[in-house]
Design a protein around this motif. Structure first.
Motif: not given
Length: 765
Positions: A420-444
């Motif tokens: 579900l994430f790229t090897a560089k830890r960005l979420p895999k979707e339809f490209g880079y996601d700004g607001n909704d791609g901010e997931l460190p708080a959820l990972a924490a």
């Protein structure tokens, strides 16, 4: 004819991109009588003003009576009949305005209101985007609109803002109640990189000013939390949702809270869990659709189960007591609660999502739900290693296996093929996601859930991913000034496929949100890189202003998010000084960050910053478009431009529908003005993708290229998003230097681009 023009447009775009000279074909200066007259300007509900730098401009006015539509201006400009044409609008970066500005060409709408690959001229801004200076918005015109044409009639129309969650037209499209931002100049040109004429004034960046130092006090925060606890735990208090239960359970572990070592708090939480059970018995759909939760379908009984876990020792004396069920029959509390949590586990296990954020929320609640259940009855629920494996999948450590059956076995035969994430830890979707791609708080939050008890270390693998997520997201914060000219770091949203907000929120380690402390992720990892970024936030005096903004929101979810702020602050201020700072900060080294799986680039070159999404909003087919945000000391550019894309064709095409609202889904709500789309009928090739995805279906592979090549001003980008090697030849007679090391590349050089790598060149001379 349309498909021929599409290919002509692509060819013309590439010719213009590689040409040595670019031309501005025509321009209108709004508010200047001679320019407006020579271009046949017709105005409806507009007004001339003196705006930024005392330059003339025109604003579009709201109508009387108020309507969702506002004023407009029409005018005619020359175009190039044989090449790709672009239009650029000059806007003042100090304006704050919530209205939309939409471009029409010959009576047809250019772009989409929501999430289209070609956007609007302006979506409004909650804060000044570029204080003290102008910025420029560039859009491509379809070749079919200008082919063999000498002039085109343009119209800029204004509307009120839109609210995307709205289900009806009135909810979605708001009335326009204030004038639009000022329109300054509008240009037609043949090159993707717009270079303003020398006579255009640009302004200057104001001198940064640090905000006043605020006292390090959390008394108001603590009082607010305790007032909420008093309301819940008082004589007339009653828990009406699971998050209230969880907040009270977490507060019981905080020395300053009135729930700490409070026997009445435990009794009230027991009563709240009983009430949750009785509600579920009366309405079993509560396990799958709890409307009192923020995410009704993804919650199950995760928060209630976590409250059970946190207070399990204190709840012991109550578990074997009996309570009376809805049928009047007595049932032991332990069994009653276990039955409820078991229903939550079944629902969540069967509802696992492939979308990264949804997956993290579902699996976090599944893990909580299952652990609380097994504390009550070890014979029930899923094996602990299964639900921990779900967490690994949701943060990208393991391939996603899909929904689970009652025994914890994957239901989908095709599951497990992708992460579900790229090897560089960005979420895999339809490209880079700004607001909704901010997931460190959820990972924490996921990491915190794996702690055996508060304060003890959690799962090391998840902690490692959280560190990597923080680092990956750190490239997408850039320096700016806020309304008070205070230096801040902003989240990059211009190139976000789901984003329409510009500028992005003030963001350091993690984006501010109502349900979490901005210090949460840094306090969880507690390592020099994230600590240094927090120290940068403290040094720029942006922590307490952020806290003040949170305190202004009176919602319960925000109160819950404030709960751990004091302890996180105390923990982080006690850490040694770190030299780490956000990579885009002034004075940091030049760098290139690329994530080929997301098709995104972040480049720092001296005082210039450039973000590019080469895989740009292409859910249906290859669209040959890229999105750029270019920040310089003089001005900023927001541009959608043509590029070269190599891909494996499927032999099928996508024909653009006549949508004018949303560029995804079924086009969104229909508008009563019946304006036609200028893009309707354009044909785009679909890349090779699994046979299960038909023509026109949204699929991340339908528009994904193998190799992207873009020349934008002094920059040349070549991104290989495939598993095979590509080569390209640099333009003749131009010397480039390779970034970030600066090695020179002569004109006409053949360069190899290895699989999953990117070459960034900048013109040297």
């Amino acid at each position: 004819m349309k498909s021929i023009l599409t290919m002509l447009g692509i060819a013309a775009a590439l010719l213009a991109a590689w040409s040595a000279r670019a031309a501005i074909y025509d321009a209108i200066q709004f508010g200047e009588p001679g320019s407006e007259k020579s271009h046949g300007l017709e105005s409806d509900d507009s007004e001339v003003i003196r705006g930024g730098l005392d330059e003339p401009a025109r604003i579009l006015l709201p109508r009387a009576p108020a309507s969702w539509q506002g004023g407009s201006v029409k005018f005619k400009l020359r175009v190039n009949p044989n090449r790709q044409n672009y239009v650029t609008l000059k806007l003042w970066g100090g304006d704050v305005n919530e209205n939309l500005l939409i471009l029409h060409a010959d009576g047809r709408q250019v772009g989409y209101r929501s999430r289209g690959d070609i956007g609007l001229l302006d979506y409004g801004s909650p804060e000044p985007a570029v204080p003290g200076r102008f910025y420029y918005v560039t859009l491509p015109l379809p070749m079919s609109a200008t082919y063999r044409r000498e002039r085109v009639e343009f119209e800029i129309v204004s509307t009120g803002r839109i609210w995307e969650p709205g289900r009806t037209f009135e909810q979605y499209q708001k009335k326009m109640l204030t004038p639009s931002r000022g329109l300054y100049r509008f240009y037609v040109h043949d090159h993707s990189y717009f270079k303003p004429p020398a006579e255009d004034r640009q302004g200057a960046r104001p001198e940064p000013v640090l905000p006043p130092q605020q006292p390090e006090s959390f008394e108001a925060l603590k009082e607010r939390v305790n007032r909420e606890l008093d309301r819940l735990l008082g004589p007339d208090g009653r828990f009406t949702n699971q998050m209230q239960l969880l907040m009270a359970a977490e507060a019981a572990g905080l020395e300053w809270s009135r729930a700490c070592r409070n026997p009445e708090a435990v009794r009230r939480i027991v009563a709240g869990l009983d009430n949750c059970y009785l509600r579920w018995r009366e309405d079993p759909s509560l396990a799958s659709d709890d409307r009192s939760a923020v995410y009704p379908a993804w919650t199950g009984f995760g928060p209630a189960a976590e409250a059970v876990r946190l207070l399990h020792k204190d709840l012991g004396p109550y578990l074997d007591e009996e309570l009376r069920g809805p049928d009047g029959q007595p049932v032991r509390r332990r069994k009653a609660w276990a039955d409820m949590l078991e229903a939550g586990v079944r629902h969540l296990a069967a509802s696992r999502s492939r979308h990264p954020k949804q997956s993290m929320i579902v699996d976090l609640n599944l893990y909580r739900n299952n652990r609380g259940l097994r504390l009550l009855d070890p014979s029930k629920g899923l094996p602990p290693e299964v639900v921990l494996g779900c967490l690994y999948e949701s943060v990208g450590l393991e391939p996603w296996s899909g929904p689970l059956d009652g025994k914890g076995k994957p239901v989908l035969k095709s599951g497990g093929s992708d992460r579900l994430f790229t090897a560089k830890r960005l979420p895999k979707e339809f490209g880079y996601d700004g607001n909704d791609g901010e997931l460190p708080a959820l990972a924490a939050a996921i990491y915190q859930a794996t702690r055996p008890e508060p304060g003890k270390p959690g799962d090391e693998r998840i902690l490692g991913v959280l560190r990597e997520m923080i680092r990956a997201r750190s490239f997408f914060r850039y320096p700016a000034l806020n309304l008070a000219h205070n230096p801040v770091m902003r989240l990059e949203t211009v190139i976000g496929w789901r984003d329409m907000q510009f500028p992005g929120d003030v963001t350091y380690v993690q984006r501010p949100e109502s349900g979490a402390s901005v210090l949460q992720a840094a306090a969880a990892v507690l390592e020099p890189y994230s600590t240094g970024i927090v120290q940068q936030m403290f040094g720029e005096r942006q922590f307490f202003p952020s806290l003040d903004r949170q305190m202004e929101d009176r919602e319960f979810r925000t109160t819950f998010g404030l709960l751990h702020v004091p302890e996180h602050y105390r923990l982080l201020t006690a850490q040694p000084a770190s030299s780490s700072r956000l990579p885009m900060s002034e004075g940091q080294p030049d760098f290139v960050f690329s994530d080929e799986e997301s098709g995104v680039l972040a480049v720092k070159y001296g005082s210039e910053i450039l973000y590019a999404s080469l895989y740009w909003r292409a859910p249906h087919a290859v669209n040959f478009l890229a999105r750029i945000h270019h920040v310089t000391p003089v001005l900023e550019r927001l541009a959608t431009v043509r590029q070269e894309v190599e891909f494996q064709p499927s032999g099928r095409i996508f024909v653009r529908p006549g949508w004018t609202n949303s560029g995804v889904g079924a086009g969104g709500l229909n508008y009563p003005d019946n304006v036609r789309s200028i893009h309707a009928g354009e044909t785009l090739p679909i890349a090779r993708l699994p046979k299960t995805a038909g023509t026109g279906q949204e699929n991340p592979l339908a528009g994904r290229g193998d190799f992207y090549k873009l020349l934008y001003g002094p920059y040349l980008f070549a991104m290989n998003a495939s598993s095979r090697e590509f080569t390209f030849t640099t333009p003749k007679n131009i010397v480039y230097k390779r970034l970030p090391d600066g090695g020179e590349i002569a004109g006409g050089t053949v360069l190899k681009v290895a699989p999953m790598s990117t070459v960034v060149l900048r013109r040297a001379r």
